[in-house]
Design a protein around this motif. Structure first.
Motif, PDB file in Angstrom:
ATOM      1  N   ARG A 166     122.212  44.661 -63.307  1.00  0.00           N
ATOM      2  CA  ARG A 166     123.041  44.849 -64.512  1.00  0.00           C
ATOM      3  C   ARG A 166     123.751  46.192 -64.546  1.00  0.00           C
ATOM      4  N   GLY A 167     124.278  46.600 -63.417  1.00  0.00           N
ATOM      5  CA  GLY A 167     125.036  47.843 -63.336  1.00  0.00           C
ATOM      6  C   GLY A 167     124.199  49.093 -63.167  1.00  0.00           C
ATOM      7  N   HIS A 168     122.885  48.947 -63.044  1.00  0.00           N
ATOM      8  CA  HIS A 168     121.990  50.090 -62.878  1.00  0.00           C
ATOM      9  C   HIS A 168     121.456  50.121 -61.452  1.00  0.00           C
ATOM     10  N   GLU A 169     121.573  51.253 -60.800  1.00  0.00           N
ATOM     11  CA  GLU A 169     121.048  51.424 -59.447  1.00  0.00           C
ATOM     12  C   GLU A 169     119.541  51.626 -59.547  1.00  0.00           C
ATOM     13  N   ILE A 170     118.781  50.766 -58.889  1.00  0.00           N
ATOM     14  CA  ILE A 170     117.319  50.798 -58.936  1.00  0.00           C
ATOM     15  C   ILE A 170     116.825  51.541 -57.700  1.00  0.00           C
ATOM     16  N   THR A 171     116.497  52.824 -57.883  1.00  0.00           N
ATOM     17  CA  THR A 171     116.044  53.670 -56.777  1.00  0.00           C
ATOM     18  C   THR A 171     114.990  54.652 -57.277  1.00  0.00           C
ATOM     19  N   ALA A 172     114.319  55.299 -56.346  1.00  0.00           N
ATOM     20  CA  ALA A 172     113.391  56.364 -56.710  1.00  0.00           C
ATOM     21  C   ALA A 172     114.171  57.445 -57.459  1.00  0.00           C
ATOM     22  N   ASP A 173     113.541  58.056 -58.442  1.00  0.00           N
ATOM     23  CA  ASP A 173     114.119  59.128 -59.255  1.00  0.00           C
ATOM     24  C   ASP A 173     115.330  58.699 -60.084  1.00  0.00           C
ATOM     25  N   ALA A 174     115.524  57.398 -60.268  1.00  0.00           N
ATOM     26  CA  ALA A 174     116.667  56.905 -61.048  1.00  0.00           C
ATOM     27  C   ALA A 174     116.495  57.225 -62.535  1.00  0.00           C
ATOM     28  N   ASP A 175     117.600  57.449 -63.217  1.00  0.00           N
ATOM     29  CA  ASP A 175     117.601  57.639 -64.669  1.00  0.00           C
ATOM     30  C   ASP A 175     117.953  56.292 -65.291  1.00  0.00           C
TER      31      ASP A 175
ATOM     32  N   ALA B 100     116.732  55.377 -68.406  1.00  0.00           N
ATOM     33  CA  ALA B 100     116.364  55.467 -69.819  1.00  0.00           C
ATOM     34  C   ALA B 100     117.257  54.551 -70.643  1.00  0.00           C
ATOM     35  N   GLY B 101     116.624  53.679 -71.420  1.00  0.00           N
ATOM     36  CA  GLY B 101     117.365  52.778 -72.288  1.00  0.00           C
ATOM     37  C   GLY B 101     118.018  51.594 -71.590  1.00  0.00           C
ATOM     38  N   ALA B 102     117.833  51.454 -70.291  1.00  0.00           N
ATOM     39  CA  ALA B 102     118.470  50.356 -69.543  1.00  0.00           C
ATOM     40  C   ALA B 102     117.888  49.005 -69.955  1.00  0.00           C
ATOM     41  N   ASP B 103     118.739  47.981 -70.016  1.00  0.00           N
ATOM     42  CA  ASP B 103     118.277  46.618 -70.300  1.00  0.00           C
ATOM     43  C   ASP B 103     118.006  45.922 -68.969  1.00  0.00           C
ATOM     44  N   LEU B 104     116.738  45.833 -68.621  1.00  0.00           N
ATOM     45  CA  LEU B 104     116.319  45.188 -67.384  1.00  0.00           C
ATOM     46  C   LEU B 104     115.511  43.930 -67.692  1.00  0.00           C
ATOM     47  N   THR B 105     115.834  43.288 -68.804  1.00  0.00           N
ATOM     48  CA  THR B 105     115.139  42.082 -69.244  1.00  0.00           C
ATOM     49  C   THR B 105     115.187  41.003 -68.165  1.00  0.00           C
ATOM     50  N   ASP B 106     114.008  40.414 -67.887  1.00  0.00           N
ATOM     51  CA  ASP B 106     113.861  39.309 -66.936  1.00  0.00           C
ATOM     52  C   ASP B 106     114.312  39.650 -65.518  1.00  0.00           C
ATOM     53  N   ALA B 107     114.342  40.918 -65.157  1.00  0.00           N
ATOM     54  CA  ALA B 107     114.782  41.329 -63.817  1.00  0.00           C
ATOM     55  C   ALA B 107     113.679  41.113 -62.782  1.00  0.00           C
ATOM     56  N   ASP B 108     114.091  40.725 -61.582  1.00  0.00           N
ATOM     57  CA  ASP B 108     113.163  40.587 -60.456  1.00  0.00           C
ATOM     58  C   ASP B 108     113.115  41.937 -59.751  1.00  0.00           C
TER      59      ASP B 108
ATOM     60  N   GLY C  96     109.760  40.601 -69.781  1.00  0.00           N
ATOM     61  CA  GLY C  96     109.891  39.452 -68.889  1.00  0.00           C
ATOM     62  C   GLY C  96     110.181  39.805 -67.448  1.00  0.00           C
ATOM     63  N   SER C  97     110.258  41.084 -67.123  1.00  0.00           N
ATOM     64  CA  SER C  97     110.557  41.497 -65.744  1.00  0.00           C
ATOM     65  C   SER C  97     109.314  41.397 -64.869  1.00  0.00           C
ATOM     66  N   ASP C  98     109.524  41.219 -63.575  1.00  0.00           N
ATOM     67  CA  ASP C  98     108.423  41.144 -62.617  1.00  0.00           C
ATOM     68  C   ASP C  98     108.448  42.393 -61.750  1.00  0.00           C
ATOM     69  N   LEU C  99     107.441  43.246 -61.947  1.00  0.00           N
ATOM     70  CA  LEU C  99     107.311  44.487 -61.183  1.00  0.00           C
ATOM     71  C   LEU C  99     106.124  44.404 -60.216  1.00  0.00           C
ATOM     72  N   SER C 100     105.765  43.202 -59.802  1.00  0.00           N
ATOM     73  CA  SER C 100     104.650  43.015 -58.875  1.00  0.00           C
ATOM     74  C   SER C 100     104.878  43.826 -57.612  1.00  0.00           C
ATOM     75  N   ASP C 101     103.839  44.536 -57.179  1.00  0.00           N
ATOM     76  CA  ASP C 101     103.868  45.337 -55.950  1.00  0.00           C
ATOM     77  C   ASP C 101     104.893  46.472 -55.972  1.00  0.00           C
TER      78      ASP C 101
END
Length: 76
Positions: free
Chosen positions: A4-13, A15-23, A41-46
């Motif tokens: 959803r337009g947010h880069e998912i990386t170590a040290d990412a900012d 805050a306030g991001a909508d990551l609903t139901d994200a894999d 609803g997000s899955d953060l397994s492993d």
């Protein structure tokens, strides 16, 4: 990885991001700032959340199976 337009990386900012139901299985969010993020609803397994800041994150029905969360900041 981008969600959803947010880069998912170590040290990412994220805050306030909508990551609903994200894999987010097996992602590395070491040291990320997730304060106030919506993880419902997000899955953060492993996933790796070492030292991540999850204060005030919304985690309704979020899956944290085998997630490495040591040294993370969590407000319950």
């Amino acid at each position: 990885m981008e969600v959803r337009g947010h880069e998912i990386t170590a040290d990412a900012d994220l805050a306030g991001a909508d990551l609903t139901d994200a894999d987010l299985r097996s992602v590395d969010l070491t040291g990320a700032w997730l304060g106030g993020a919506v993880l419902s609803g997000s899955d953060l397994s492993d996933a790796r959340l070492v030292g991540a800041d999850l204060r005030h994150a919304i985690c309704r029905s979020t899956i944290f199976a085998d997630t490495d969360m040591h040294l993370s900041l969590i407000h319950i």
